[in-house]
Design a protein around this motif. Structure first.
Motif, PDB file in Angstrom:
ATOM      1  N   GLY B  71       1.179  -1.258   0.032  1.00 42.12           N
ATOM      2  CA  GLY B  71      -0.083  -0.039  -0.061  1.00 42.12           C
ATOM      3  C   GLY B  71       0.849   1.312  -0.017  1.00 42.12           C
ATOM      4  O   GLY B  71       0.570   2.058  -0.786  1.00 42.12           O
ATOM      5  N   MET B  72       2.150   1.384   0.704  1.00 46.06           N
ATOM      6  CA  MET B  72       2.873   2.476   0.884  1.00 46.06           C
ATOM      7  C   MET B  72       3.286   2.511  -0.667  1.00 46.06           C
ATOM      8  O   MET B  72       3.553   3.780  -1.179  1.00 46.06           O
ATOM      9  CB  MET B  72       4.009   2.230   1.965  1.00 46.06           C
ATOM     10  CG  MET B  72       3.293   2.058   3.236  1.00 46.06           C
ATOM     11  SD  MET B  72       4.565   2.446   4.531  1.00 46.06           S
ATOM     12  CE  MET B  72       5.624   0.928   4.212  1.00 46.06           C
ATOM     13  N   ALA B  73       3.850   1.433  -1.327  1.00 42.22           N
ATOM     14  CA  ALA B  73       4.459   1.459  -2.436  1.00 42.22           C
ATOM     15  C   ALA B  73       3.558   2.093  -3.477  1.00 42.22           C
ATOM     16  O   ALA B  73       3.896   2.874  -4.279  1.00 42.22           O
ATOM     17  CB  ALA B  73       4.797   0.215  -2.913  1.00 42.22           C
ATOM     18  N   ILE B  74       2.267   1.813  -3.376  1.00 42.29           N
ATOM     19  CA  ILE B  74       1.137   2.506  -4.409  1.00 42.29           C
ATOM     20  C   ILE B  74       1.202   3.897  -4.199  1.00 42.29           C
ATOM     21  O   ILE B  74       1.296   4.782  -5.110  1.00 42.29           O
ATOM     22  CB  ILE B  74      -0.065   1.759  -4.197  1.00 42.29           C
ATOM     23  CG1 ILE B  74      -0.061   0.429  -4.807  1.00 42.29           C
ATOM     24  CG2 ILE B  74      -1.166   2.370  -5.111  1.00 42.29           C
ATOM     25  CD1 ILE B  74      -1.387  -0.380  -4.264  1.00 42.29           C
ATOM     26  N   VAL B  75       1.132   4.181  -2.926  1.00 46.53           N
ATOM     27  CA  VAL B  75       1.006   5.665  -2.552  1.00 46.53           C
ATOM     28  C   VAL B  75       2.196   6.621  -3.043  1.00 46.53           C
ATOM     29  O   VAL B  75       1.791   7.777  -3.324  1.00 46.53           O
ATOM     30  CB  VAL B  75       0.690   5.805  -0.872  1.00 46.53           C
ATOM     31  CG1 VAL B  75       1.038   7.228  -0.706  1.00 46.53           C
ATOM     32  CG2 VAL B  75      -0.573   5.026  -0.732  1.00 46.53           C
ATOM     33  N   VAL B  76       3.281   6.004  -3.087  1.00 47.99           N
ATOM     34  CA  VAL B  76       4.486   6.642  -3.368  1.00 47.99           C
ATOM     35  C   VAL B  76       4.498   6.375  -4.945  1.00 47.99           C
ATOM     36  O   VAL B  76       5.176   7.319  -5.847  1.00 47.99           O
ATOM     37  CB  VAL B  76       5.765   6.353  -2.430  1.00 47.99           C
ATOM     38  CG1 VAL B  76       6.884   6.754  -3.183  1.00 47.99           C
ATOM     39  CG2 VAL B  76       5.632   6.655  -1.292  1.00 47.99           C
ATOM     40  N   GLY B  77       4.593   5.198  -5.356  1.00 51.19           N
ATOM     41  CA  GLY B  77       5.066   4.956  -6.709  1.00 51.19           C
ATOM     42  C   GLY B  77       3.995   5.248  -8.059  1.00 51.19           C
ATOM     43  O   GLY B  77       4.513   5.818  -9.178  1.00 51.19           O
ATOM     44  N   VAL B  78       2.809   5.382  -7.747  1.00 50.19           N
ATOM     45  CA  VAL B  78       1.959   5.721  -8.631  1.00 50.19           C
ATOM     46  C   VAL B  78       2.126   7.304  -8.797  1.00 50.19           C
ATOM     47  O   VAL B  78       2.310   7.690 -10.174  1.00 50.19           O
ATOM     48  CB  VAL B  78       0.677   5.298  -8.390  1.00 50.19           C
ATOM     49  CG1 VAL B  78      -0.378   6.111  -9.417  1.00 50.19           C
ATOM     50  CG2 VAL B  78       0.160   3.882  -8.637  1.00 50.19           C
ATOM     51  N   PRO B  79       2.126   8.105  -7.995  1.00 45.87           N
ATOM     52  CA  PRO B  79       2.011   9.636  -8.076  1.00 45.87           C
ATOM     53  C   PRO B  79       3.484   9.830  -8.768  1.00 45.87           C
ATOM     54  O   PRO B  79       3.907  10.788  -9.810  1.00 45.87           O
ATOM     55  CB  PRO B  79       2.166  10.122  -6.746  1.00 45.87           C
ATOM     56  CG  PRO B  79       1.146   9.198  -6.001  1.00 45.87           C
ATOM     57  CD  PRO B  79       1.718   7.850  -6.582  1.00 45.87           C
TER      58      PRO B  79
END
Lengths: 242, 277
Positions: B71-79
């Motif tokens: 979840g943290m990786a999505i929050v950082v990776g997508v933006p």
């Protein structure tokens, strides 16, 4: 004479070819003034720079030198006052027809109705025929209620009846006070719709002829007057050499 | 949900042969019991572990770690990916460091993460985050870059504000690539997690294998390995299924985009034209 709505002042446009070895001059030292309420058609050999000219007027492409003025102010980028209709409809495939025309204004739905497409508003672009997709693209360009409509061969690749019904739409739009500038390579289309015809040369494009014809609407292409103009334009384009 | 070609009867042939050989070797007493248990012993270990609820506990521990780190990786990776795809100039800032960091396997960081984030959950979250953030960011960036120029021009011609460009053009236009990034990232994080749990943990599937090793319980080690493989496979199938279900109708028959780059290209030149400013 009133202040022109759109004006090109000594506009040139150069492109690099892909390897960066050569430069292609698309437009050279072009001067043009378009008055409010005109329906200008631009005809020229393919690849001569007609689209580049239109894109500069839209603000999608910057001229290499010279200026493009809209109502006296230099054009620095696209504006909702100048609607642009691309050659292909370019609807976003992930949005419904209604969402596509709403991209640029809440009046989209009204223009969709004007284009007789209300019943397709929940359809996706891939479900539309070519003619319908072009109508949607037209409605999208009209939604912000532009003063000028720039049209890049929007009627190519359409069957005859679709074409003539879209020509009627364009005529109506123009009659409601939108200044239209239409790039085409169809002389009959120019004769059906235009009040003025710009004939461009081979690349680098310069204005070869600038003809104003004041025939009344609706025009009958078979009439003697139209045939006369038609022959004259054909002769001129032959001189330009396709 | 499953691809038919992928899960037809042929897929079962090789596993069945392996199991059969394993069974025959065990039944004829040719297996060294201390190193290689029979298939029956592994099954018994599985029943024992599930019966006591141990296996479920380890699986839940592992999965919840993945959930948080991923979840943290999505929050950082997508933006981050959207930024790099939307504003290519930003790649000058992020590109090189990203390509350096993604060459370092997440496992190489485990000792440092233990030092920095402690032996508890923090270090596992960090490993999972590290393993999945790069595939997510890079695939997102690629997806945004692959949105046809024609559509960007429409957004320019219509003077779309940044927010609308994001929601109406960028996110739907790169949706498939973002999802592929998530799927790859999930695979990476699952693998990295097991490694982290083997090195320092008191629960999870990786821990199950390591603790069984110290007790010389080869049968339980094999149960752990099977669980890791099956759960990884299941998650991946889940991703493919969701991706297919969410595949918008327009992708099945999208309009072909014409190769117009900068207005008309002369047939004699035909190459991509670049503007001279």
């Amino acid at each position: 004479m009133a202040r022109p709505v759109l004006q090109l002042e000594n506009v040139s446009k150069k492109f690099n070819d892909g390897d960066g070895r050569g430069t292609i001059v698309a437009l050279q030292n072009m001067d043009l003034a378009i008055q409010e309420g005109e329906f200008v058609t631009i005809i020229g050999p393919s690849g001569c720079g007609k689209t580049t000219m239109l894109r500069i007027m839209a603000g999608l492409t910057a001229p290499s030198s010279g200026r493009c003025l809209y109502k006296g102010k230099e054009v620095s980028g696209p504006s909702l006052e100048r609607g642009y209709v691309f050659q292909d409809p370019r609807l976003f495939p992930w949005l419904t027809v209604l969402d596509n025309v709403r991209l640029a204004g809440n009046k989209g739905e009204r223009f969709l109705a004007k284009m007789h497409l209300s019943e397709f508003k929940n359809a996706f672009p891939h479900e539309l025929s070519g003619g319908m997709a072009k109508r949607v693209a037209l409605a999208r360009a009209l939604a912000p209620e532009p003063d000028v409509l720039l049209l890049d061969e929007p009627l190519t690749n359409l069957d005859l009846s679709t074409r003539s019904s879209l020509q009627k739409e364009l005529h109506n739009i123009w009659q409601q006070g939108v200044t239209c500038i239409l790039v085409t390579h169809d002389i009959d289309e120019a004769l059906t719709l235009g009040t003025r015809l710009i004939l461009l040369s081979q690349r680098p494009a310069v204005i070869q002829h600038d003809i104003v014809f004041d025939l009344p609407f609706p025009r009958n292409l078979k009439s003697e007057e139209c045939q006369h103009w038609r022959q004259k334009i054909v002769d001129l384009t032959m001189g330009v050499a396709y | 949900m499953l691809e038919k070609a992928k899960y037809s009867w042929q897929a079962w042939v090789i596993p069945c042969i392996v199991i059969l050989i394993w069974f025959v070797l065990g039944a004829t007493g040719r297996l060294n019991a201390g190193v290689f248990p029979t298939i029956g012993e592994v099954w018994d270990a599985f029943l024992y572990l599930t019966g006591k609820g141990l296996l479920t506990e380890h699986i839940i521990d592992s999965l919840s770690r993945v959930l948080v780190g991923f979840g943290m990786a999505i929050v950082v990776g997508v933006p981050l990916g959207i930024l790099m795809g939307w504003i290519p100039a930003s790649q000058i800032w992020f590109g090189p460091i990203l390509h350096f960091l993604r060459q370092v396997p997440p496992t190489a960081w485990i000792p440092l993460f233990l030092l920095w984030f402690g032996i508890g959950e923090g270090s596992k979250f960090a490993v999972i985050f590290y393993a999945s953030v790069f595939p997510i960011a890079i695939n997102t960036a690629l997806g945004v870059q692959q949105i046809p120029n024609e559509y960007w021009e429409v957004s320019r011609a219509l003077c779309l504000p940044a927010g609308k460009t994001l929601t109406k053009l960028i996110l739907p236009g790169s949706f498939q690539a973002i999802f592929t990034g998530l799927r790859l990232g999930m695979g990476m994080s699952w693998r990295a997690l097991v490694a982290a749990e083997m090195l320092a943990s008191s629960s999870g599937l990786g821990y199950l294998i390591m603790s069984s090793r110290s007790l010389a319980r080869v049968d339980e080690m094999l149960v752990g390995i099977a669980a890791i493989g099956f759960i990884g496979m299941f998650i991946d199938i889940l991703f493919v299924g969701v991706q297919k279900r969410m595949l918008p109708i327009w992708q099945l028959r999208s309009e072909p985009v014409r190769g117009e780059v900068h207005g008309e290209t002369s047939p004699a030149v035909g190459k991509r034209l670049q503007e001279v400013q």
